[in-house]
Design an enzyme around this catalytic site. Structure first.
Site, PDB file in Angstrom:
ATOM      1  N   GLY A  15       8.820  65.147  24.505  1.00 25.52           N
ATOM      2  CA  GLY A  15       9.103  65.129  25.935  1.00 25.52           C
ATOM      3  C   GLY A  15       8.069  64.356  26.733  1.00 25.52           C
ATOM      4  N   ALA A  16       6.777  64.601  26.482  1.00 24.58           N
ATOM      5  CA  ALA A  16       5.737  63.932  27.266  1.00 24.58           C
ATOM      6  C   ALA A  16       5.740  62.425  27.001  1.00 24.58           C
ATOM      7  CB  ALA A  16       4.362  64.527  26.940  1.00 24.58           C
ATOM      8  N   PHE A 116      11.673  84.844  33.899  1.00 29.97           N
ATOM      9  CA  PHE A 116      10.836  84.526  32.744  1.00 29.97           C
ATOM     10  C   PHE A 116       9.496  85.220  32.905  1.00 29.97           C
ATOM     11  CE2 PHE A 116      10.525  81.790  29.040  1.00 29.97           C
ATOM     12  CZ  PHE A 116      11.860  81.500  28.794  1.00 29.97           C
ATOM     13  N   GLN A 248      -1.857  80.304  21.993  1.00 34.32           N
ATOM     14  CA  GLN A 248      -0.870  81.308  22.386  1.00 34.32           C
ATOM     15  C   GLN A 248      -0.074  81.809  21.183  1.00 34.32           C
ATOM     16  OE1 GLN A 248       2.830  80.462  25.031  1.00 34.32           O
ATOM     17  NE2 GLN A 248       1.423  81.718  26.219  1.00 34.32           N
ATOM     18  N   HIS A 250       3.244  83.652  20.529  1.00 33.69           N
ATOM     19  CA  HIS A 250       4.481  84.032  21.212  1.00 33.69           C
ATOM     20  C   HIS A 250       4.920  85.382  20.677  1.00 33.69           C
ATOM     21  CE1 HIS A 250       8.552  84.072  22.703  1.00 33.69           C
ATOM     22  NE2 HIS A 250       8.328  82.965  23.384  1.00 33.69           N
ATOM     23  N   LEU A 260      10.957  80.997  16.443  1.00 27.23           N
ATOM     24  CA  LEU A 260      10.911  81.430  17.838  1.00 27.23           C
ATOM     25  C   LEU A 260      12.225  82.045  18.314  1.00 27.23           C
ATOM     26  CD1 LEU A 260       9.348  81.307  20.557  1.00 27.23           C
ATOM     27  CD2 LEU A 260      10.391  79.071  20.910  1.00 27.23           C
ATOM     28  N   GLU A 263      11.709  83.917  25.037  1.00 30.27           N
ATOM     29  CA  GLU A 263      11.446  84.925  26.049  1.00 30.27           C
ATOM     30  C   GLU A 263      12.663  85.132  26.947  1.00 30.27           C
ATOM     31  OE1 GLU A 263       7.447  84.300  27.400  1.00 30.27           O
ATOM     32  OE2 GLU A 263       8.091  84.663  29.448  1.00 30.27           O
ATOM     33  N   ARG A 294       2.735  86.326  27.953  1.00 28.27           N
ATOM     34  CA  ARG A 294       2.846  86.394  26.497  1.00 28.27           C
ATOM     35  C   ARG A 294       1.632  87.002  25.819  1.00 28.27           C
ATOM     36  NH1 ARG A 294       5.729  80.472  25.765  1.00 28.27           N
ATOM     37  NH2 ARG A 294       7.776  81.216  26.441  1.00 28.27           N
ATOM     38  N   HIS A 361       2.032  79.721  18.576  1.00 31.05           N
ATOM     39  CA  HIS A 361       3.060  78.988  19.305  1.00 31.05           C
ATOM     40  C   HIS A 361       2.551  77.770  20.053  1.00 31.05           C
ATOM     41  CE1 HIS A 361       6.855  78.479  21.302  1.00 31.05           C
ATOM     42  NE2 HIS A 361       6.363  78.699  22.508  1.00 31.05           N
ATOM     43  N   GLU A 391       1.233  68.931  25.206  1.00 32.02           N
ATOM     44  CA  GLU A 391       0.430  69.935  24.504  1.00 32.02           C
ATOM     45  C   GLU A 391      -0.863  69.352  23.947  1.00 32.02           C
ATOM     46  OE1 GLU A 391       2.630  72.346  21.748  1.00 32.02           O
ATOM     47  OE2 GLU A 391       0.847  73.433  21.105  1.00 32.02           O
ATOM     48  N   ARG A 402      -0.704  80.251  28.650  1.00 32.62           N
ATOM     49  CA  ARG A 402       0.359  79.526  29.340  1.00 32.62           C
ATOM     50  C   ARG A 402       1.525  80.461  29.652  1.00 32.62           C
ATOM     51  NH1 ARG A 402       5.021  77.568  27.719  1.00 32.62           N
ATOM     52  NH2 ARG A 402       4.677  77.455  25.472  1.00 32.62           N
TER      53      ARG A 402
END
Lengths: 592, 275
Positions: A15-16, A116, A248, A250, A260, A263, A294, A361, A391, A402
């Site tokens: 994505g980034a 969330f 983190q 999760h 995963l 959430e 989390r 995670h 990330e 996060r």
């Protein structure tokens, strides 16, 4: 060895990287290198949503989102960065919608929003509907949509090409750079998986967008390919890594597998229960219960198991209960994750609660950047032309923990910013000279692994590393557990020097690349553990049982870990500190 | 074509230094969590189509026997082979839970994702055959050249096409309009469908089901204005009319997309121009 020349080279096509490419490719000659086909990137595994204070279904505003992000991160968040992210979230979501992202809709056709963890109305009063989503495949839709736009813009991708070295104008490992000299990036050296050939990509700007490093742990939601490549490349060149001890876990990984479960399952009404059937989060977070951040939920789960209230024959997991939800509602909002439970555990979520346990995670830490995505080589000096987003980076908008959905937001907001900044920088910059024999270090590394007569197997060392990290640097940590893990890492690094691979070929040698990736994992695991040992407090995702309280007097600061030459001729991790940027919110006790 | 049979088990193998290699269970099972203590592990034999062009110009079959647990997927067994027996075994994989689309393979004659195929569901009493997906050039072992597949995808203009000014807020879309193309948004571009299609095997120029699925995703999106252009592209002799409604694609899709139905809807739209 072929040499290419671009204004901007982006490493990573999740994505980034692709969000950056959409900006930079319209402004400057841009190449994107990815060790995978872009659509394989792990952004696609993100499920639940992307928060933005659109206020489509109830009152909301970006200032509440900023506050939640800061509090969720246990006040280690740089508040100027969080404010940028929360403000620009709204345009980031609208950008994606305009690109075609198929968000779920409200009855009147607006983007729908749901609850969330840690996202609240008016500074913690109650959970707020802030997450924009596409069923439980929001990350998949973001990745697909960004790739579609890259196809439309004819972005130049180099697929299955591994960046293995970052070229700088100065050797930062050697020590201080004269004050009148600017350190700049000069390009990257990359390995083409299909042919085994090395390529040098000269560039005025380089954007690191390689994602996380979850494979330092055994139980993880992360893909096999998440080996922290970009973090390790920067670190090995003397660029610091920030806050790496904050990882983190999760809460809801499928028990035993780590896969995963979003959430969003709790956002849609799912409840965590222990062996007594108790909704135990009522004890840990009386106001928002199962939708606490989390780190708190993961710790609560681990604590329930530790105190004997775990489920199953080994009492080593808790249950995620969706059985009170309508099957039609589950099918509409959570189709993928319920299928994971059926496929991998043989559990039917309509009628049976799902076994879950925390899974590694997300790395809150990473390559330090400014809010423009510029990579820092000290607390204040940047590396000219070098950017990082997503990330791999630490802006820091996530601080010590996060909030859910803020990663999809991070990649869009800071991916865009980095893409624009890198292109603008390149327009005004000269192409730096390459160092002498730019490919020499990579060639030596690969030759050593290929030609070595060592006896150590990659898979054995990696498993031992991952088991040591799960044992000593997971949800609960002590000096003792961390020391033990650090000792293991030290011996694994020694053994890594005599690692060997069986595949000696040039073409598509994934055996070789797994060996290289293991080297990255070892370096990064060491930074995580060294940082965790030094941080004698508990904050967010970093919980020290021997120092269970947050200690703002000593530790309200970022950790900066530098790789430096040691007196014995080897290398060592040196720790420094960077102040936290505090603008609106003074640290308070964190209660939910 | 040579046939080489080399049944081995991880536990019997000796590392070069003489130390016994560990039991393969750690590589094959994530951890003991969530498992019943009486869960029996079992031996499974993989019969893998090998092709190592730097060593041998021809492909051959090779068998490996590994230890597995009941929650293991085929991908776990492939990893056990690669990590403990033969590091040269080459395949793509990433997320390992059916969302990235890297590891589509032909498993017991049927296209599936290795990470979604549980060994216990594949009749592990018999050797499990594993081959690369068909119709794309094999690069090495289970790795094929994906470029022709992505080239077809790019040709259908797989992106939202709109005219006029971009609105300042979101484009409105009713839940009903959103539902119209929901199924085809699930595609992960794994190529399981396209490479299961006999028409594609015989005619590599055919766009194939995945490209049509991705065209469908936009043709039936109420926000899109490029439907007519895409239908023109798919009206080509290598377009939708090559589909013989064999349904292999629908059976192969690991995401449960009704691929054949989507192709039929595109055909219908081409005739009625209503979409």
């Amino acid at each position: 060895m072929q040499t290419h020349q671009y204004d901007v080279v982006i490493v990573g096509a999740g994505g980034a990287g692709m969000r950056a490419a959409l900006e930079s490719s319209t402004r400057a000659r841009t190449a994107v290198l990815s060790k995978l086909y872009p659509t394989r990137s792990h952004t696609g595994a993100a499920q639940g949503g992307m928060c933005a204070a659109l206020g489509n279904v109830e009152e909301d505003n970006w200032e509440w989102h900023t506050f939640d992000t800061v509090k969720g991160g246990d006040y280690l968040v740089d508040q100027d960065a969080a404010e940028v992210m929360a403000k620009e979230a709204i345009d980031a979501v609208l950008d994606l919608e305009h690109m075609g992202l198929p968000f779920n809709r409200t009855p009147d056709g607006k983007i729908d929003q749901r609850r969330f963890g840690g996202h609240t109305r008016n500074h913690g009063e109650a959970a707020v509907r802030r997450a924009c989503y596409a069923a439980d495949r929001t990350g998949h839709m973001i990745l697909q949509t960004l790739y579609q736009q890259c196809v439309k813009q004819d972005v130049a991708f180099f697929n299955e090409v591994y960046a293995l070295d970052l070229l700088l104008t100065h050797d930062l490992m050697a020590g201080d750079v004269p004050a009148d000299e600017e350190v700049k990036v000069a390009g990257v050296v990359a390995h083409d998986l299909a042919t085994g050939e090395l390529h040098v990509f000269r560039a005025k700007s380089v954007i690191l967008a390689t994602g996380g490093a979850g494979k330092i742990y055994k139980t993880t939601s992360n893909a096999h390919t998440l080996t922290g490549d970009g973090m390790a490349l920067a670190y090995r060149k003397g660029i610091p890594l920030e806050d790496m001890e904050f990882f983190q876990f999760h809460p809801t990984g499928l028990a035993g597998l780590g896969i995963l479960l979003s959430e969003a399952a709790r956002g849609e009404g799912g409840i965590l229960r222990n062996s007594e059937g108790e909704r135990f989060m009522e004890r840990y977070a009386p106001t928002i219960k199962d939708l606490a951040p989390r780190d708190m939920v993961a710790r609560a789960m681990a604590n329930e198991v530790r105190e004997g209230r775990g489920c199953g024959p080994n009492k080593d997991y808790v249950l995620l209960d969706l059985t009170h939800l309508e099957p039609a509602h589950i099918d509409a909002k959570l189709p993928d994750i319920t299928e994971f439970a059926r496929t991998y555990l043989g559990v039917e979520p309509y009628t049976e609660p799902v076994p879950v346990y925390p899974t590694a995670h997300y790395a809150m830490g990473g390559v330090p950047t400014t809010i423009r995505g510029e990579v820092l080589r000290t607390n204040t000096a940047v590396v000219g032309g070098l950017y990082a987003a997503g990330e791999v980076a630490c802006v820091s908008v996530h601080g010590a923990n996060r909030l859910g959905t803020n990663s999809l937001l991070d990649i869009n907001v800071f991916g865009k910013r980095a893409g624009i900044a890198a292109a603008e920088y390149s327009a005004a910059a000269e192409l730096p000279e390459l160092p002498e024999s730019p490919g020499a270090a990579v060639t030596a590394l690969l030759d050593r692994v290929l030609g070595g007569d060592g006896t150590e197997k990659v898979a054995v060392l990696r498993r031992e590393l991952q088991e040591a990290m799960d044992a000593g640097a997971q949800v609960f940590r002590t000096a003792e557990s961390l020391e033990a893990t650090l000792a293991t890492i030290g011996s694994l690094k020694e053994r890594y020097a005599s690692v060997a691979v069986q595949d000696k070929g040039k073409q598509f040698n994934t055996d070789l690349l797994e060996a290289v990736e293991l080297g990255f994992l070892l370096d990064l695991a060491e930074v995580v553990v060294v940082g965790a040992l030094a941080r004698e407090e508990s904050r967010g995702g970093h919980f020290r049982e021997d120092f269970p309280a947050r200690d703002d007097a000593r530790f309200l600061q970022h950790t900066m870990a530098y790789l430096r030459q040691a007196p014995d001729g080897g290398t060592q991790v040196e720790l420094g500190a960077k102040p936290v940027t505090i603008t609106r919110y003074q640290p308070m006790e964190r209660k939910y | 074509m040579s046939t080489e049979i080399a049944p081995e088990t991880g536990s019997a193998e000796q590392a070069p230094g003489g130390a016994p290699v560990r039991e393969p269970q750690a590589a094959a099972v994530a951890s003991g969590r969530g498992e019943r203590p009486d869960d029996g592990s079992f031996d499974v034999t993989l019969r893998i189509r090998r092709y190592l062009p730097e060593k041998d110009a021809t492909a051959y079959w090779e068998e490996f026997t590994v230890r597995a647990n009941r929650t293991d997927r085929l991908l776990d067994a492939l990893h056990t082979v690669k990590w403990e027996i033969d590091g040269s075994l080459t395949f793509r994989r990433s997320c390992a839970h059916g969302i990235c689309g890297s590891d589509a393979m032909r498993i017991n004659g049927r296209n599936r994702l290795a990470c979604k195929a549980l060994l216990k569901d594949l009749d592990p009493a018999k050797p499990i055959t594993v081959e690369p997906i068909k119709g794309l050039p094999v690069v090495k072992d289970l790795v094929v050249d994906m470029e022709p597949f992505f080239a077809s995808y790019r040709e259908v203009m797989p992106f939202l096409i709109t005219g006029g000014n971009t609105p300042s807020a979101e484009r409105r879309q009713s839940p009903e309009d959103r539902a119209r193309y929901d199924d085809t948004t699930k595609c992960i571009l794994c190529a399981a469908c396209t490479s299961s299609c006999p028409v594609f095997w015989n005619d590599g120029q055919y766009f194939g089901p995945a490209a049509i699925v991705n065209a469908h995703r936009f043709i039936f999106d109420s926000r899109d204005e490029g439907g007519a252009q895409r239908l023109e592209i798919l009206n080509d002799k290598e377009g939708v009319w090559r589909c013989r409604t064999i349904f292999n694609c629908t059976e192969a899709c690991p995401r449960g997309i009704e691929v054949t139905k989507a192709i039929q809807e595109v055909k219908r739209a081409m005739i009625t121009r209503a979409f």
